[in-house]
Design a protein around this motif. Structure first.
Motif, PDB file in Angstrom:
ATOM      1  N   UNK A 194      23.235   9.976  10.896  1.00  0.00           N
ATOM      2  CA  UNK A 194      23.014  11.227  10.186  1.00  0.00           C
ATOM      3  C   UNK A 194      23.992  12.292  10.652  1.00  0.00           C
ATOM      4  N   UNK A 195      24.427  12.206  11.906  1.00  0.00           N
ATOM      5  CA  UNK A 195      25.550  12.984  12.442  1.00  0.00           C
ATOM      6  C   UNK A 195      26.693  11.995  12.601  1.00  0.00           C
ATOM      7  N   UNK A 196      27.547  11.927  11.590  1.00  0.00           N
ATOM      8  CA  UNK A 196      28.511  10.834  11.512  1.00  0.00           C
ATOM      9  C   UNK A 196      29.457  10.746  12.704  1.00  0.00           C
ATOM     10  N   UNK A 197      29.736  11.888  13.352  1.00  0.00           N
ATOM     11  CA  UNK A 197      30.694  11.849  14.468  1.00  0.00           C
ATOM     12  C   UNK A 197      30.215  10.940  15.594  1.00  0.00           C
ATOM     13  N   UNK A 198      28.898  10.787  15.728  1.00  0.00           N
ATOM     14  CA  UNK A 198      28.368   9.978  16.833  1.00  0.00           C
ATOM     15  C   UNK A 198      28.655   8.492  16.647  1.00  0.00           C
ATOM     16  N   UNK A 199      28.981   8.072  15.424  1.00  0.00           N
ATOM     17  CA  UNK A 199      29.254   6.657  15.163  1.00  0.00           C
ATOM     18  C   UNK A 199      30.567   6.197  15.778  1.00  0.00           C
ATOM     19  N   UNK A 200      31.427   7.124  16.174  1.00  0.00           N
ATOM     20  CA  UNK A 200      32.768   6.787  16.664  1.00  0.00           C
ATOM     21  C   UNK A 200      32.778   6.266  18.092  1.00  0.00           C
ATOM     22  N   UNK A 201      31.669   6.423  18.814  1.00  0.00           N
ATOM     23  CA  UNK A 201      31.708   6.131  20.253  1.00  0.00           C
ATOM     24  C   UNK A 201      31.988   4.675  20.560  1.00  0.00           C
ATOM     25  N   UNK A 249      19.963  -2.022  16.487  1.00  0.00           N
ATOM     26  CA  UNK A 249      19.863  -0.580  16.246  1.00  0.00           C
ATOM     27  C   UNK A 249      18.424  -0.156  15.918  1.00  0.00           C
ATOM     28  N   UNK A 250      18.145   1.117  16.131  1.00  0.00           N
ATOM     29  CA  UNK A 250      16.876   1.701  15.708  1.00  0.00           C
ATOM     30  C   UNK A 250      16.773   1.633  14.182  1.00  0.00           C
ATOM     31  N   UNK A 251      15.556   1.416  13.637  1.00  0.00           N
ATOM     32  CA  UNK A 251      15.424   1.238  12.183  1.00  0.00           C
ATOM     33  C   UNK A 251      15.966   2.410  11.366  1.00  0.00           C
ATOM     34  N   UNK A 252      15.881   3.614  11.884  1.00  0.00           N
ATOM     35  CA  UNK A 252      16.324   4.795  11.120  1.00  0.00           C
ATOM     36  C   UNK A 252      17.743   5.225  11.485  1.00  0.00           C
ATOM     37  N   UNK A 253      18.559   4.273  11.936  1.00  0.00           N
ATOM     38  CA  UNK A 253      19.903   4.631  12.430  1.00  0.00           C
ATOM     39  C   UNK A 253      20.739   5.361  11.386  1.00  0.00           C
ATOM     40  N   UNK A 254      20.521   5.078  10.111  1.00  0.00           N
ATOM     41  CA  UNK A 254      21.357   5.670   9.066  1.00  0.00           C
ATOM     42  C   UNK A 254      21.102   7.161   8.895  1.00  0.00           C
ATOM     43  N   UNK A 255      19.887   7.617   9.215  1.00  0.00           N
ATOM     44  CA  UNK A 255      19.539   9.028   9.006  1.00  0.00           C
ATOM     45  C   UNK A 255      19.290   9.798  10.295  1.00  0.00           C
ATOM     46  N   UNK A 256      19.105   9.089  11.410  1.00  0.00           N
ATOM     47  CA  UNK A 256      18.814   9.767  12.679  1.00  0.00           C
ATOM     48  C   UNK A 256      19.960  10.684  13.070  1.00  0.00           C
ATOM     49  N   UNK A 257      19.610  11.774  13.756  1.00  0.00           N
ATOM     50  CA  UNK A 257      20.589  12.781  14.170  1.00  0.00           C
ATOM     51  C   UNK A 257      20.829  12.715  15.676  1.00  0.00           C
ATOM     52  N   UNK A 258      21.880  13.376  16.116  1.00  0.00           N
ATOM     53  CA  UNK A 258      22.210  13.439  17.541  1.00  0.00           C
ATOM     54  C   UNK A 258      21.009  13.879  18.372  1.00  0.00           C
ATOM     55  N   UNK A 273      22.047   4.637  24.397  1.00  0.00           N
ATOM     56  CA  UNK A 273      22.662   5.510  23.403  1.00  0.00           C
ATOM     57  C   UNK A 273      24.130   5.681  23.728  1.00  0.00           C
ATOM     58  N   UNK A 274      25.041   5.071  22.962  1.00  0.00           N
ATOM     59  CA  UNK A 274      26.471   5.297  23.170  1.00  0.00           C
ATOM     60  C   UNK A 274      26.842   6.706  22.699  1.00  0.00           C
ATOM     61  N   UNK A 275      27.297   7.534  23.619  1.00  0.00           N
ATOM     62  CA  UNK A 275      27.525   8.945  23.293  1.00  0.00           C
ATOM     63  C   UNK A 275      28.367   9.584  24.388  1.00  0.00           C
ATOM     64  N   UNK A 276      28.806  10.796  24.177  1.00  0.00           N
ATOM     65  CA  UNK A 276      29.475  11.547  25.230  1.00  0.00           C
ATOM     66  C   UNK A 276      28.461  12.022  26.262  1.00  0.00           C
ATOM     67  N   UNK A 277      28.834  11.979  27.515  1.00  0.00           N
ATOM     68  CA  UNK A 277      27.878  12.320  28.569  1.00  0.00           C
ATOM     69  C   UNK A 277      27.569  13.805  28.639  1.00  0.00           C
TER      70      UNK A 277
END
Length: 436
Positions: A194-201, A249-258, A273-277
């Motif tokens: 849902x926050x597309x930038x997080x998919x890049x990690x 992945x979590x079932x709501x991965x397509x809409x979940x937000x950061x 959670x793959x993300x910036x620390x």
């Protein structure tokens, strides 16, 4: 993404007001009015930048009463980048300025416009990664101010303890952990498209592993001689595709937000959670009781020997060549103070500590979250590499949309990587880079 915060405004109104009541002949440029020296310090106009700059200036002036520092601010982002280039090219830059390290610094043409600080005493304390991203072949130009962060995998420690899991160092170990977590009925990998930038990690956070396998990859990539469609760059796309197809992945991965991802890993609704620390700041603020339940590990490479933590280095302080004489010496003192014990204390008390420092002059406080302590181990062992954006100016604008498609099973890893190579080619041509 130098993941890549925007930075908001302050001027010392009292300085301006005081100037009105002083005879114009009382001060000249660089003269504090009482025989001392005045320099200016330029930073971005975010609240945190201003607070840290004001604290640094106050402490420095208290220790150096013969030097006054005037604070100036400007926007961050593209507008700020253009202002930096204009000020340098027109000889109007402040005596000291705070700006990005890495490829954005290289775009300022540091050899032409900045003072070489290689001989300053604090340089010996810098990590090798930090030296790399503030240097050219001809000199070192910047001193870090602030902490680093990493693109990595945050994980819920109670879940790992409950299931008897160990931190993985290879992709096969990671996959085995994911299977065990899924079998326990817990989402193994949190994704928040849902926050597309997080998919890049998956891609950005794996770059340290790419560099471990091919140390020249970033340089050759900038020259158009390396592609994500080829190994080792392709592996990250393959990993993201595999993770989606495996049902990790979590079932709501397509809409979940950061914010959902931060909550899930902190409270144990999801395991990893793959993300910036930098997410540790949100965890500490919103889930203080769970902050030490969250650890972190580097994205595992296929071979454990290639697993490196991908690091986003802090911004740095620079001096333009237009700063000369007494102002140059005062500016060097100001930068040295920022990297002294007193300066480090200001950094830890005012700035968010999202990772280790890039200088041994500063130590982490004893009460930092467990996540930050986990990161320090990678730094201590030398198992880090800079993120690609610090080594190359090329980053295509559509990566986040492509990785959403790959992770969602809409596009294959091979097609996604090839599409990203096309996206990158357009940007490289716009930049006028050779080889494209």
């Amino acid at each position: 993404m130098n993941s890549r915060s925007s930075m908001k405004k302050s001027v010392f109104a009292l300085v301006g007001a005081a100037a009105l009541v002083l005879p114009l002949a009382a001060c000249s440029a660089g003269d504090g009015g009482d025989g001392g020296t005045t320099i200016s310090f330029l930073t971005q106009n975010s609240d945190q930048n201003i607070a840290s700059a004001e604290a640094l200036i106050a402490a420095f002036e208290a220790e150096n009463p013969d030097i006054s520092v005037n604070l100036e601010t400007q926007p961050a982002g593209t507008e700020g980048d253009n202002l930096m280039k204009t000020k340098l090219s027109t000889d109007e830059m402040d005596d000291v300025f705070y700006y990005n390290s890495g490829s954005l610094l290289q775009a300022l043409n540091p050899d032409q416009y900045l003072v070489n600080l290689s001989d300053e005493a604090w340089v010996a304390d810098l990590t090798d990664d930090m030296k790399t991203v503030v240097s050219t072949e001809n000199g070192l130009y910047g001193a870090p101010f602030g902490t680093s962060q990493a693109g990595a995998v945050l994980y819920n420690k109670p879940i790992y303890e409950q299931l008897g899991l160990s931190v993985p160092t290879s992709w096969s170990e990671f996959a085995a952990n994911n299977d065990a977590i899924s079998a326990a009925g817990i989402p193994a990998i949190i994704q928040t498209y849902g926050d597309t930038w997080t998919s890049q990690l998956f891609v950005l956070g794996d770059f340290g592993n790419v560099l471990a396998q091919d140390p020249d990859w970033a340089e050759k990539y900038t020259a158009g001689e390396r592609k994500y469609a080829d190994e080792p760059g392709l592996q990250a796309f393959d990993n993201q595709e595999e993770a989606g197809k495996a049902g990790w992945f979590n079932p709501n991965f397509a809409s979940a937000l950061y914010d959902d991802g931060v909550r899930m890993v902190a409270t144990g609704e999801g395991a990893q959670y793959p993300i910036l620390t930098g997410a540790v700041s949100a965890i500490a603020q919103n889930y203080a009781d769970n902050v030490d339940d969250v650890g972190v590990f580097a994205f595992p490479a296929q071979d454990a020997a290639d697993t490196k933590l991908t690091v986003w280095l802090p911004n740095a302080m620079y001096i333009p060549k237009t700063t000369e004489g007494a102002e140059l010496e005062a500016s060097k003192k100001f930068i040295a103070f920022a990297n002294s014990a007193e300066g480090c204390e200001i950094q830890t008390s005012v700035l968010s500590v999202s990772g280790p420092f890039a200088t041994s002059a500063c130590s982490l406080p004893d009460d930092v979250p467990a996540l930050v302590q986990d990161l320090q181990v990678y730094f201590d062992e030398g198992n880090t590499n800079p993120a690609l954006e610090f080594l190359s100016p090329i980053k295509g604008p559509n990566l986040e949309n492509i990785t959403v498609e790959v992770g969602s099973g809409i596009r294959s890893a091979a097609d996604g990587a090839a599409l990203y190579d096309d996206d990158v080619k357009k940007q490289a041509q716009q930049l006028g880079l050779d080889g494209w």
